[in-house]
Design a protein around this motif. Structure first.
Motif, PDB file in Angstrom:
ATOM      1  N   GLU A  59     -34.114  52.704  34.048  1.00  0.00           N
ATOM      2  CA  GLU A  59     -34.491  53.819  33.180  1.00  0.00           C
ATOM      3  C   GLU A  59     -33.230  54.365  32.520  1.00  0.00           C
ATOM      4  O   GLU A  59     -32.117  54.048  32.937  1.00  0.00           O
ATOM      5  CB  GLU A  59     -35.178  54.925  33.983  1.00  0.00           C
ATOM      6  N   ASP A  60     -33.402  55.175  31.486  1.00  0.00           N
ATOM      7  CA  ASP A  60     -32.241  55.807  30.869  1.00  0.00           C
ATOM      8  C   ASP A  60     -31.522  56.650  31.907  1.00  0.00           C
ATOM      9  O   ASP A  60     -32.156  57.369  32.695  1.00  0.00           O
ATOM     10  CB  ASP A  60     -32.680  56.709  29.710  1.00  0.00           C
ATOM     11  N   ALA A  61     -30.196  56.570  31.916  1.00  0.00           N
ATOM     12  CA  ALA A  61     -29.429  57.296  32.917  1.00  0.00           C
ATOM     13  C   ALA A  61     -28.127  57.798  32.318  1.00  0.00           C
ATOM     14  O   ALA A  61     -27.631  57.273  31.314  1.00  0.00           O
ATOM     15  CB  ALA A  61     -29.132  56.385  34.126  1.00  0.00           C
ATOM     16  N   ALA A  62     -27.564  58.840  32.932  1.00  0.00           N
ATOM     17  CA  ALA A  62     -26.284  59.395  32.502  1.00  0.00           C
ATOM     18  C   ALA A  62     -25.181  58.879  33.406  1.00  0.00           C
ATOM     19  O   ALA A  62     -25.316  58.887  34.623  1.00  0.00           O
ATOM     20  CB  ALA A  62     -26.327  60.922  32.541  1.00  0.00           C
ATOM     21  N   VAL A  63     -24.105  58.421  32.803  1.00  0.00           N
ATOM     22  CA  VAL A  63     -22.932  57.959  33.543  1.00  0.00           C
ATOM     23  C   VAL A  63     -21.703  58.566  32.902  1.00  0.00           C
ATOM     24  O   VAL A  63     -21.400  58.276  31.738  1.00  0.00           O
ATOM     25  CB  VAL A  63     -22.831  56.413  33.536  1.00  0.00           C
ATOM     26  N   ASP A  64     -21.025  59.437  33.630  1.00  0.00           N
ATOM     27  CA  ASP A  64     -19.782  60.037  33.148  1.00  0.00           C
ATOM     28  C   ASP A  64     -19.966  60.721  31.789  1.00  0.00           C
ATOM     29  O   ASP A  64     -19.089  60.699  30.934  1.00  0.00           O
ATOM     30  CB  ASP A  64     -18.682  58.969  33.063  1.00  0.00           C
ATOM     31  N   GLY A  65     -21.145  61.338  31.597  1.00  0.00           N
ATOM     32  CA  GLY A  65     -21.406  62.046  30.358  1.00  0.00           C
ATOM     33  C   GLY A  65     -21.934  61.198  29.228  1.00  0.00           C
ATOM     34  O   GLY A  65     -22.172  61.706  28.121  1.00  0.00           O
ATOM     35  N   TYR A  66     -22.145  59.907  29.463  1.00  0.00           N
ATOM     36  CA  TYR A  66     -22.663  58.999  28.444  1.00  0.00           C
ATOM     37  C   TYR A  66     -24.078  58.554  28.804  1.00  0.00           C
ATOM     38  O   TYR A  66     -24.532  58.703  29.946  1.00  0.00           O
ATOM     39  CB  TYR A  66     -21.771  57.769  28.291  1.00  0.00           C
ATOM     40  N   VAL A  67     -24.764  57.980  27.833  1.00  0.00           N
ATOM     41  CA  VAL A  67     -26.101  57.448  28.041  1.00  0.00           C
ATOM     42  C   VAL A  67     -26.014  55.950  28.332  1.00  0.00           C
ATOM     43  O   VAL A  67     -25.379  55.198  27.594  1.00  0.00           O
ATOM     44  CB  VAL A  67     -26.984  57.668  26.794  1.00  0.00           C
ATOM     45  N   VAL A  68     -26.657  55.533  29.423  1.00  0.00           N
ATOM     46  CA  VAL A  68     -26.851  54.112  29.693  1.00  0.00           C
ATOM     47  C   VAL A  68     -28.342  53.839  29.503  1.00  0.00           C
ATOM     48  O   VAL A  68     -29.163  54.213  30.340  1.00  0.00           O
ATOM     49  CB  VAL A  68     -26.418  53.732  31.125  1.00  0.00           C
ATOM     50  N   PRO A  69     -28.728  53.224  28.385  1.00  0.00           N
ATOM     51  CA  PRO A  69     -30.150  53.023  28.105  1.00  0.00           C
ATOM     52  C   PRO A  69     -30.814  52.076  29.106  1.00  0.00           C
ATOM     53  O   PRO A  69     -30.167  51.216  29.708  1.00  0.00           O
ATOM     54  CB  PRO A  69     -30.150  52.407  26.701  1.00  0.00           C
ATOM     55  N   ARG A  70     -32.105  52.237  29.248  1.00  0.00           N
ATOM     56  CA  ARG A  70     -32.906  51.381  30.112  1.00  0.00           C
ATOM     57  C   ARG A  70     -32.680  49.908  29.750  1.00  0.00           C
ATOM     58  O   ARG A  70     -32.580  49.552  28.582  1.00  0.00           O
ATOM     59  CB  ARG A  70     -34.381  51.754  29.966  1.00  0.00           C
ATOM     60  N   LYS A  71     -32.592  49.079  30.767  1.00  0.00           N
ATOM     61  CA  LYS A  71     -32.393  47.629  30.663  1.00  0.00           C
ATOM     62  C   LYS A  71     -30.978  47.240  30.218  1.00  0.00           C
ATOM     63  O   LYS A  71     -30.706  46.049  30.030  1.00  0.00           O
ATOM     64  CB  LYS A  71     -33.440  46.972  29.747  1.00  0.00           C
ATOM     65  N   SER A  72     -30.094  48.209  30.044  1.00  0.00           N
ATOM     66  CA  SER A  72     -28.706  47.871  29.721  1.00  0.00           C
ATOM     67  C   SER A  72     -28.062  47.147  30.894  1.00  0.00           C
ATOM     68  O   SER A  72     -28.319  47.460  32.062  1.00  0.00           O
ATOM     69  CB  SER A  72     -27.903  49.135  29.413  1.00  0.00           C
ATOM     70  N   THR A  73     -27.226  46.173  30.573  1.00  0.00           N
ATOM     71  CA  THR A  73     -26.482  45.446  31.594  1.00  0.00           C
ATOM     72  C   THR A  73     -25.242  46.248  31.978  1.00  0.00           C
ATOM     73  O   THR A  73     -24.485  46.682  31.105  1.00  0.00           O
ATOM     74  CB  THR A  73     -26.059  44.067  31.069  1.00  0.00           C
ATOM     75  N   VAL A  74     -25.053  46.440  33.282  1.00  0.00           N
ATOM     76  CA  VAL A  74     -23.911  47.204  33.785  1.00  0.00           C
ATOM     77  C   VAL A  74     -23.100  46.300  34.706  1.00  0.00           C
ATOM     78  O   VAL A  74     -23.635  45.730  35.670  1.00  0.00           O
ATOM     79  CB  VAL A  74     -24.361  48.476  34.536  1.00  0.00           C
ATOM     80  N   ASN A  75     -21.816  46.160  34.412  1.00  0.00           N
ATOM     81  CA  ASN A  75     -20.918  45.305  35.182  1.00  0.00           C
ATOM     82  C   ASN A  75     -19.853  46.150  35.874  1.00  0.00           C
ATOM     83  O   ASN A  75     -19.422  47.180  35.338  1.00  0.00           O
ATOM     84  CB  ASN A  75     -20.226  44.292  34.260  1.00  0.00           C
ATOM     85  N   PHE A  76     -19.408  45.691  37.030  1.00  0.00           N
ATOM     86  CA  PHE A  76     -18.420  46.431  37.808  1.00  0.00           C
ATOM     87  C   PHE A  76     -17.187  45.562  38.017  1.00  0.00           C
ATOM     88  O   PHE A  76     -17.277  44.421  38.481  1.00  0.00           O
ATOM     89  CB  PHE A  76     -19.024  46.868  39.144  1.00  0.00           C
ATOM     90  N   MET A  77     -16.030  46.133  37.687  1.00  0.00           N
ATOM     91  CA  MET A  77     -14.771  45.403  37.717  1.00  0.00           C
ATOM     92  C   MET A  77     -14.167  45.468  39.121  1.00  0.00           C
ATOM     93  O   MET A  77     -13.407  46.375  39.457  1.00  0.00           O
ATOM     94  CB  MET A  77     -13.829  45.974  36.663  1.00  0.00           C
ATOM     95  N   VAL A  78     -14.505  44.483  39.937  1.00  0.00           N
ATOM     96  CA  VAL A  78     -14.119  44.473  41.350  1.00  0.00           C
ATOM     97  C   VAL A  78     -12.600  44.452  41.516  1.00  0.00           C
ATOM     98  O   VAL A  78     -12.039  45.228  42.299  1.00  0.00           O
ATOM     99  CB  VAL A  78     -14.753  43.260  42.064  1.00  0.00           C
ATOM    100  N   THR A  79     -11.940  43.573  40.805  1.00  0.00           N
ATOM    101  CA  THR A  79     -10.492  43.437  40.971  1.00  0.00           C
ATOM    102  C   THR A  79      -9.768  44.719  40.599  1.00  0.00           C
ATOM    103  O   THR A  79      -8.843  45.156  41.302  1.00  0.00           O
ATOM    104  CB  THR A  79      -9.965  42.264  40.125  1.00  0.00           C
TER     105      THR A  79
END
Length: 515
Positions: free
Chosen positions: A387-407
């Protein structure tokens, strides 16, 4: 042509930037920031940089745009997170919102519904059933103990091969030995049978051939149904590789089914009492079309067995090689670890048992430091917002791909003192990592296995395998660098982040009976 492109760019950029800045009612901003976007191409940086450079590109963009960045690859949008606090908020505190996966790659969808797996399944009933089965029936500590005999046999195979190569007086290149040993163990756990070397190598070959060729099918990302005909030779090849995979794995599945139908009465000395295939035989999963539950087909079990073999082989063998490379490079750390092991098992040549691993805090610190310093992957598997969500004051739209930089997170200088150094002591009492939780439940300081609802279910098994094999490799051999050569800790991307120049070492048996 260049003039036309510049004119088009000048006309498009203001519109693109306006759309990017436009927010929604109640939302302070739009998408997280990122470099300029151009129609079809996506971000302009792809005009002069390869997507293979993504980790290096993101590191440079972070300084300009902050810890959350939006990139466009063609028409696809991906958001990258490089901050540990934000990663914890997203993966743990808002776990359900970001527990989905992006749609499967077009070529995977074209291969049909038989491509059942856990890792790529959408967040929902089928994923829950498959994951619960794996964690409860195979990866639960009580189940893991059942495979202790198999681990002992695989260790024997590995040590024998290393002794054989060392006896030739030449430096030993360990990567092939480690990969074969880990694959052996996963085959035993998957099919419940201690197979002959020829059969194991045949399974390994069909698995690797199929996975390698999948990586050559990027052309199917655009208009996949048309690409099937335009690139029909490639399509024919992947279907042939898929069929070969089934030809090798399905007889093993059916053999196990026949054994279970007989009540398991004819289990040989080379068989385990329980295997991953056993857990799948009577499992029922939700059928999206009928709304009812159904049993898995042989083709679907091939997909799950393939996933099981791939997930536990390359990651563990890669991590094992990185850890041993650092022990070769840092002789003092190796000596300290051997001293701890000797204090527990004595100076004889006896194998260090699994129950002894818990008595070795420095061993655990060495393994954790290896995973922090050399995570097998730079990124987690992509997540998707439900679903649409807020991350750090920004919009992450539903179905957006979110990647995490492990290194980036594992090497955060705000958390780790001299993060590029290999220093196991940081995980001992008094060190900055003494209280680290590698599951990331309370906070994230490192996350080689991910965090939240999609955390790697094999975390306990992987840690046991690494600790058990590292301890016994150091107990059995003294590991030294090749004369006149430095251990090169440069990495490169294959299935995982591997050593660009595979580890070579001179190994000497520590006990006369091991010669």
């Amino acid at each position: 042509m260049e003039t036309c492109n510049l004119i088009l760019l000048s006309l498009c950029l203001p519109l693109v930037l306006l759309l990017r800045r436009k927010g929604r009612p109640g939302w302070p901003q739009g998408l997280p920031p990122g470099p300029p976007v151009f129609p079809v191409v996506g971000n302009l940086l792809w005009l002069r940089r390869s997507f293979d450079d993504i980790e290096t590109i993101l590191r440079s963009l972070r300084a300009r745009y902050g810890p959350v960045i939006t990139l466009h690859i063609g028409s696809r949008r991906a958001i990258f997170v490089a901050d540990r606090t934000l990663a914890h908020k997203i993966l743990v505190q808002s776990g359900a919102v970001f527990a989905d996966r992006p749609p499967a790659a077009p070529v995977v969808r074209l291969l049909g519904p038989s491509q059942v797996n856990i890792n790529g399944s959408p967040y929902g009933p089928r994923w829950r059933v498959l994951r619960r089965n794996l964690t409860a029936e195979i990866l639960h500590p009580s189940r893991v103990k059942l495979y202790g005999e198999g681990r002992g046999k695989v260790l024997g195979i590995l040590l024998w091969e290393l002794r054989r190569q060392a006896a030739a007086g030449e430096p030993v290149v360990v990567v092939g030995c480690f990969q074969y040993a880990m694959f052996c163990l996963l085959v035993f756990m998957c099919f419940g049978e201690m197979l002959e070397e020829k059969a194991i190598r045949e399974i390994a070959q069909v698995q690797r051939d199929f996975m390698l060729y999948l990586g050559k099918l990027d052309v199917f990302a655009f208009f996949p149904w048309i690409a099937k005909f335009v690139f029909r030779n490639r399509w024919r090849t992947i279907l042939e590789l898929r069929q070969r995979q089934k030809d090798v794995l399905i007889p093993l599945i059916r053999s196990r089914r026949e054994l279970m139908d007989q009540g398991g009465k004819n289990v040989s000395e080379n068989s385990f009492q329980y295997s991953y295939v056993d857990s799948l035989l009577d499992l029922e999963i939700p059928d999206g079309e009928s709304g009812r539950n159904k049993k898995l087909t042989d083709d679907e079990m091939v997909g799950l067995c393939s996933e099981f073999l791939n997930a536990g082989t390359d990651t563990t063998s890669t991590a094992l090689q990185w850890i041993m490379a650092n022990l070769v490079k840092h002789q003092g750390i190796q000596a300290k670890l051997f001293e701890e092991i000797s204090a527990v098992v004595g100076d004889g040549g006896d194998e260090l048992r699994e129950e002894d691993v818990g008595k070795l805090p420095y061993l655990k610190a060495v393994v954790k430091e290896g995973l922090r310093r050399h995570s097998p992957a730079d990124f987690l598997e992509p997540h998707a917002a439900t679903e649409d969500a807020a991350v750090d004051g920004y919009v992450v739209p539903r179905k957006s791909t979110v990647n995490f930089m492990v290194t980036e997170i594992n090497l955060d200088a705000k958390v780790w003192d001299c993060p590029m150094e290999f220093r196991p002591e940081r995980f001992l009492p008094g060190g900055e990592g003494a209280d680290v939780d590698i599951t990331g439940t309370k906070e994230i300081k490192m996350m080689p296995f991910g965090a939240g609802r999609r955390i790697c279910p094999g975390i306990g098994l992987s840690m046991l395998h690494l600790e058990y094999f590292v301890a016994n490799l150091v107990r059995a051999f003294e590991w030294k660098p090749v004369d006149g050569e430095e251990v090169d800790l440069t990495g490169k991307l294959e299935f995982t982040i591997v050593m660009k120049n595979p580890l070579k070492a001179r190994i000497t048996p520590r006990h006369a009976g091991d010669m």
